[in-house]
Design an enzyme around this catalytic site. Sequence first.
Site, mmCIF file in Angstrom:
data_model
loop_
_atom_site.group_PDB
_atom_site.id
_atom_site.type_symbol
_atom_site.label_atom_id
_atom_site.label_comp_id
_atom_site.label_asym_id
_atom_site.label_seq_id
_atom_site.Cartn_x
_atom_site.Cartn_y
_atom_site.Cartn_z
ATOM 1 N N PHE A 40 -3.618 -0.544 7.035
ATOM 2 C CA PHE A 40 -4.239 -1.837 6.841
ATOM 3 C C PHE A 40 -5.136 -1.858 5.797
ATOM 4 O O PHE A 40 -5.174 -1.316 4.968
ATOM 5 C CB PHE A 40 -4.719 -2.305 8.273
ATOM 6 N N PHE A 66 3.840 -8.697 -9.366
ATOM 7 C CA PHE A 66 4.716 -9.403 -9.141
ATOM 8 C C PHE A 66 5.188 -10.326 -10.461
ATOM 9 O O PHE A 66 4.149 -10.600 -11.251
ATOM 10 C CB PHE A 66 4.527 -10.685 -8.013
ATOM 11 N N TRP A 74 7.336 -0.839 -7.652
ATOM 12 C CA TRP A 74 8.442 -1.395 -6.868
ATOM 13 C C TRP A 74 9.471 -1.646 -7.695
ATOM 14 O O TRP A 74 10.668 -1.227 -7.231
ATOM 15 C CB TRP A 74 7.968 -2.855 -6.314
ATOM 16 N N ALA A 77 -4.027 1.463 12.345
ATOM 17 C CA ALA A 77 -5.511 1.307 12.138
ATOM 18 C C ALA A 77 -6.241 0.316 12.538
ATOM 19 O O ALA A 77 -7.503 0.109 12.617
ATOM 20 C CB ALA A 77 -5.337 1.270 10.378
ATOM 21 N N THR A 111 4.067 1.481 -0.667
ATOM 22 C CA THR A 111 4.871 1.383 -2.350
ATOM 23 C C THR A 111 4.101 1.935 -3.334
ATOM 24 O O THR A 111 4.502 2.709 -4.017
ATOM 25 C CB THR A 111 5.252 0.114 -2.346
ATOM 26 N N LYS A 153 0.739 -1.154 -0.060
ATOM 27 C CA LYS A 153 0.031 -0.016 -0.123
ATOM 28 C C LYS A 153 0.942 1.354 -0.048
ATOM 29 O O LYS A 153 0.613 2.334 -0.830
ATOM 30 C CB LYS A 153 -0.830 0.031 1.307
ATOM 31 N N LYS A 188 6.759 -6.500 11.028
ATOM 32 C CA LYS A 188 6.131 -5.784 9.898
ATOM 33 C C LYS A 188 7.454 -5.096 8.997
ATOM 34 O O LYS A 188 7.315 -5.133 7.888
ATOM 35 C CB LYS A 188 5.327 -5.182 10.137
ATOM 36 N N ARG A 202 1.777 8.446 6.902
ATOM 37 C CA ARG A 202 2.077 8.347 8.359
ATOM 38 C C ARG A 202 3.564 8.157 8.840
ATOM 39 O O ARG A 202 4.421 7.591 8.018
ATOM 40 C CB ARG A 202 1.177 7.219 8.976
#
Length: 556
Positions: free
Chosen positions: A301, A381, A409, A273, A73, A71, A105, A94
Amino acid sequence: MKTDIQIAQEAALENIVSVAEGIGIQADDLELYGKYKAKISDEYIESISNNPDGKLILVTAINPTPAGEGKTTTSVGLGQAFGKLGKKAVIALREPSLGPCFGIKGGAAGGGYAQVVPMEDLNLHFTGDFHAITSANNLLAALLDNHIQQGNELGIDPRQVVWKRCLDMNDRVLRNVVVGLGNKMDGMVREDHFVITVASEIMAILCLASDMKDLKERLGKIIVAYNFKGEPVTAADLQAVGAMAALLKDALKPNLIQTLEHTPALVHGGPFANIAHGCNSIRATKTALKMADYVITEAGFGADLGAEKFFDIKCRMSGLKPDAVVLVATIRALKYNGGVKKENLSEENLNALKAGIVNLEKHIENLHKYGVPIVVTLNSFVTDTKAEIDFVQQFCEDRNCEFAISEVWEKGGEGGIALANKVLDTLEKKESRFKVLYEDSLSLKEKIETVAKEIYGAGSVSYAPAAEKQLQKLEDLGFGNMPVCMAKTQYSLSDNPTLLGRPSGFEMNVREVYVSAGAGFVVVLTGAVMTMPGLPKKPAAYQIDVNDEGEITGLF
């Protein structure tokens, strides 16, 4: 393949003064923290207050899985793509917490060639905002216990102290502690608790406050305890507001950094969140909207948590009206929701994809309830197959959603141009008719049940006896008109983290309810969600180090 931290450390950063000048901020409007990060002055924020607002784009996602969604990224890459297209864009994110950074994480700077930098600074201490929040929180706790020790003029019932200490670290042994052990001069013995800093009400207040006056008013409303008559005792009653505000004076100012492609990013505030409202500060978002034509922000999230709170808490309180939503998914995560084990996600599996895409479907349905146009993006991906991509695209277009592949990415802004064009097209052709999910006039129980049934898919809600009493007390005290901030596992639409896909008809369990009167919402704890996380068996901290040249390694 280079790691995120290697990519970040090899990047050629611009001096933050140059980045600021590119969007019309002069050096005198910055408060510098070295060469590559700065705070934006109150004077500058006031000077642009009459500028027209840009378009506000929220980035959210399906429920997180071990397969990853990307998210942040995507948010960063989308901002960079707008830059590639010659658009004036600012990202509003954030700040990361140290807890996940050293836990499981990792950091929250994006990834690959779609990162905000300096990545190490952002993930470790940054400009000290979290330390200021921690200090203000614990100053209030110290003043509370000192008041009880020094005669307890306010008649505080030590059995009804609700203010918790905090620490920006995952530390499970601090969840339930006893303070005041020792002799009489060491304070009254009582049970106490810690939450992680991002779950502190002061974090929420900082993110929801419009200015210093509003910040102080909110701080004063914090309920720290109840007296022997059952009446609330506030931070204002303890004469704590001025000192807390002094600690938070600089933390209230938004931070400016840059992406790998020098797109400006306002990174400010960091509530989780799953246990808080999960959005960056209103002040940063509103400032960004005055600085740029397009603002990309995110909520934590999945959309069941971050987006719901962005709409029902942040937008409700601030008057913000999002113009579009980008919903991030990955084929790997959808197959995981369809029952495929993590080690087998690279294999084409259309049956699992069809089974797991119901999670995406529910998030699409939920977002439509807020009246905001949706663009679904697949974070790409190399293992994704054409058949899988085609299936997801058709699925989204059948549900009145635009669709685009994101390759940010791997390719940075260039890999987000297709997504950026789809967002621009959506902004031009589809009007946002934003509305909140529920009205203020509903009771707290009605609000809880609206979110549980409409957003999560619950069939019913059960309340622990303690929660029933707490709800009644809060209604009696006049807090029934506040929105609810649901604390729930991020891994499932339900309160059971093992229920993947699209569970429905389940019973949502509410175990505790309390008011964050300064923030302006009522927190509802469901299932087994914790406000102080613990570390995993092999914390990420094991891999973090500093080499002889002073370079940090192991961050991700």
